[in-house]
Scaffold this active site. Structure first.
Site, PDB file in Angstrom:
ATOM      1  N   CYS A 176     106.325  45.918 108.149  1.00  0.00           N
ATOM      2  CA  CYS A 176     105.363  46.943 108.529  1.00  0.00           C
ATOM      3  C   CYS A 176     105.628  47.581 109.888  1.00  0.00           C
ATOM      4  CB  CYS A 176     103.964  46.321 108.556  1.00  0.00           C
ATOM      5  SG  CYS A 176     103.808  44.947 109.733  1.00  0.00           S
ATOM      6  N   GLN A 177     106.705  47.219 110.582  1.00  0.00           N
ATOM      7  CA  GLN A 177     106.877  47.720 111.953  1.00  0.00           C
ATOM      8  C   GLN A 177     106.877  49.240 112.025  1.00  0.00           C
ATOM      9  OE1 GLN A 177     108.782  45.476 110.413  1.00  0.00           O
ATOM     10  NE2 GLN A 177     109.542  43.894 111.791  1.00  0.00           N
TER      11      GLN A 177
END
Length: 510
Positions: free
Chosen positions: A134-135
C-alpha cells in the site's frame, strides 16, 4: 487437499494476518474448511513468520505437537530441531510458503506454476485473498513521494501491483476473492484521475486486463453496506467499501478498504459484518501483560539508573502537572517508579484480565504459558520524562493525548518543526479508555506515536502489545529482529476481523 475443503491462495501475505483469520473459521460441526494452499510473501522475516505459522497449524493437531511448538517458542528447541521432529509437516509448511521469499511480478513463473498445480488437483471451492502493498496508495506514502524529485505515479510499479492480483484471479477463477488495501486507495490518482473506479472495474472483469479468454466475471460487494442491487452491486459512495475496525471488535481505529468479489455464476448474496455495541479499549487488551521498564539508550543500560531517573522525573512531573490539573488528581497518580522491573518478560502475569469475552478465547486459546515478543526498546533519558508526561496528561485529561502546545518549554524536544504546527502530536499516548490509533509500520522507527498509557513504565509499546491491538493470538510468534517484528505487525490485517470476513465467505459458499 481433502474433498469439501476450500483452497485458499494468499497473496502479499505479510506475516499472515488475513490467512490466520480465514483459516480459523469453523462450521457448525467444528470443522475448519479453509486450507491455505500457497502463501506469497517477499520480505524475509515476514516469510519466516508465515512459515512458522503454517508449520504450527499442521502440528498442533498431532499428539505432542502443541507442546513441542511451545518448547520452540520458549527457546527449548531450535527451529532445526523441531522441524526434524516433524519432517513431513515442516516440508509441507515450507512448500506452502514457496521455499523462500517470493515476489509477485518478479517470481511469477514459479508462483503461477505452483498455483496451477494446486487448482488442477482441487475439486472444491477456491478463494483468493490478499492486499497489494500500500505504500504508493497510502496518504503517508503519497506525502513522501511528493518530496521525491521528478516522481511520477504512473512510473511507480507499486501502483500496479493490484494487476498481479488480477493475473492470479485469471488463473484461479476463484469462487470468491477478498482484496484489502489502505483507505488512501480511494483517493489515489494516476494521470490526474482517481484510480479506484478503474480498479473496481478491473476486478469485475480481470480477464479483460490480463487478456486471458474465458475468465469469469465478478460482482464486487462491500462488507459493511448492503448493495441496492445484488445482481449488479453499485455503491454510490466509494467509502462504502471502508471498514472501520474499531466498530467490529478490534481495539484499534484501523480503517481499511476491503472488497469482496463473488463470481457471477454464484447467485448468493453475501452478508455484511455486524458492528458491536461497544468499542474495545487499549486497557482491556493490554492490562494483563507484565509491566516492563524501558531501556536507556545512548548510555549503559542499568536498572538502578533507570529507577533513579524516573524518581527524579516524578518530582518534576508532579510540579508540571499541578500547573495544569488539580493537585488532588495528580497526587493520586503516584508517579514513583516501579522497582525491579525487567526490560522483557516471558512470564504470564498475575494481573487481573479484563479482556472482552469475544477476544479472551481468541487471544488465549492454546496458550504457550509464556508471553512472546514482549520486550522494550531503549529511550533517551529526556524522552522518559516526555513519555511519562504524555501518559500522565492523557490519563488526567480523560483520554486526550497532549499536543505540542501542551508541553512546557523544559520538555520541548530539539525538533525543527516542534513549534511549527506541523507535528503537533509528535508524541502520542495510546489512551487506556479508548481504542488505539492505527498501528502502522512506523512503530518500528520509534515509539513516539505509541506510548504506553501507564506513566510509571515510561515506554513505548512492545511487539506483543502491538500484536494484541492487531488481535493476533498470544501463541503467534513473530520471527526476525525486533524492528522487523514491529514492521510485520504494523503491516498486517487484524486476524479477528479477517475471521469475521471468513465467516461471511463460508456462509456464501455453503
Amino acid at each position: 487437499m481433502e474433498t469439501g475443503e476450500v483452497l485458499v491462495i494468499d497473496l502479499f501475505a505479510g506475516p499472515g494476518g488475513l490467512g490466520e483469520g480465514v483459516s480459523s473459521v469453523a462450521d457448525g460441526d467444528g470443522n475448519k474448511p479453509f486450507r491455505i494452499g500457497v502463501s506469497v510473501e517477499k520480505e524475509p522475516s515476514a516469510h519466516k513468520t508465515l512459515t512458522t505459522r503454517a508449520f504450527y497449524r499442521k502440528i498442533k493437531v498431532l499428539d505432542g505437537g502443541l507442546e513441542d511448538y511451545f518448547n520452540y517458542v520458549r527457546g527449548k528447541l531450535t527451529r532445526d530441531e523441531i522441524f526434524e521432529l516433524y519432517p513431513q509437516q515442516a516440508q509441507e509448511a515450507i512448500y506452502e510458503t514457496l521455499e523462500e521469499p517470493r515476489a509477485l511480478g518478479e517470481d511469477n513463473d514459479l508462483i503461477h506454476s505452483r498455483i496451477r498445480e494446486l487448482i488442477i488437483t482441487h475439486q472444491g471451492p477456491k478463494v483468493v485473498i490478499g492486499g497489494p502493498p500500500c505504500q504508493a496508495y497510502s496518504l503517508a506514502g503519497r506525502s513522501r513521494n511528493a518530496g521525491i524529485k521528478d516522481y511520477k505515479a504512473e512510473d511507480d510499479h507499486r501502483n500496479f501491483l493490484y494487476k498481479e492480483y488480477l493475473k492470479v484471479l485469471s488463473i484461479v477463477q476463484p469462487d470468491v476473492f477478498v482484496m484489502e488495501n489502505v483507505r488512501g486507495i480511494l483517493s489515489a490518482k494516476l494521470n490526474g484521475n482517481v484510480m479506484f473506479p478503474q480498479i473496481l472495474q478491473d476486478l469485475r472483469d480481470p480477464g479483460l486486463v490480463t487478456e486471458v479468454r474465458g475468465v469469469a466475471k465478478y460482482r464486487v460487494f462491500s462488507l459493511v453496506v448492503e448493495a441496492n442491487d445484488p445482481s449488479d452491486p453499485q455503491y454510490p459512495d466509494s467509502s462504502d467499501f471502508l471498514i472501520r475496525s474499531e466498530n467490529y471488535g478490534v481495539p484499534q481505529a484501523r480503517h481499511r478498504v476491503i472488497l469482496l468479489g463473488v463470481r457471477q455464476d454464484i447467485a448468493h448474496v453475501p452478508d455484511t459484518i455486524h458492528p458491536m455495541k461497544q468499542a474495545v479499549t487499549v486497557e482491556q487488551v493490554l492490562s494483563d501483560l507484565p509491566p516492563l521498564r524501558s531501556g536507556l539508550s545512548k548510555q549503559k543500560d542499568i536498572q538502578k539508573d533507570w529507577e533513579n531517573q524516573v524518581q527524579i522525573n516524578a518530582k518534576k512531573l508532579e510540579r508540571i502537572l499541578k500547573t495544569r490539573f488539580e493537585s488532588g488528581a495528580v497526587d493520586k497518580l503516584n508517579l514513583e517508579p516501579m522497582l525491579d522491573l525487567e526490560r522483557q518478560s516471558s512470564l504470564v502475569s498475575e494481573l487481573e484480565r479484563i479482556i472482552p469475552a469475544h477476544l479472551e478465547d481468541w487471544y488465549l486459546a492454546s496458550h504457550p504459558g509464556c508471553v512472546l515478543n514482549h520486550a522494550t526498546r531503549g529511550h533517551m533519558t529526556s524522552d522518559l520524562l516526555r513519555y511519562a508526561f504524555s501518559a500522565a496528561f492523557t490519563k488526567l485529561s480523560g483520554g486526550t493525548s497532549p499536543k505540542a502546545r501542551d508541553y512546557p518549554l523544559e520538555l520541548a524536544p530539539d525538533h525543527e518543526n516542534w513549534d511549527s504546527g506541523v507535528h503537533v502530536d509528535r508524541f502520542r499516548t495510546q489512551a487506556a479508555n479508548k481504542c488505539a490509533t492505527t498501528v502502522t509500520s512506523h512503530i518500528s522507527k520509534d515509539g513516539h506515536y505509541f506510548i504506553h498509557y501507564d506513566p510509571k513504565q515510561c515506554r513505548s509499546l512492545t511487539v506483543r502489545e502491538a500484536a494484541r491491538l492487531q488481535t493476533f493470538p498470544d501463541n503467534y510468534l513473530f520471527e526476525g529482529n525486533r524492528t522487523q517484528q514491529y514492521v510485520q505487525v504494523g503491516n498486517a490485517v487484524p486476524p479477528y476481523l479477517a475471521q469475521q470476513i471468513g465467516n461471511i465467505v463460508m456462509k456464501l459458499l455453503e
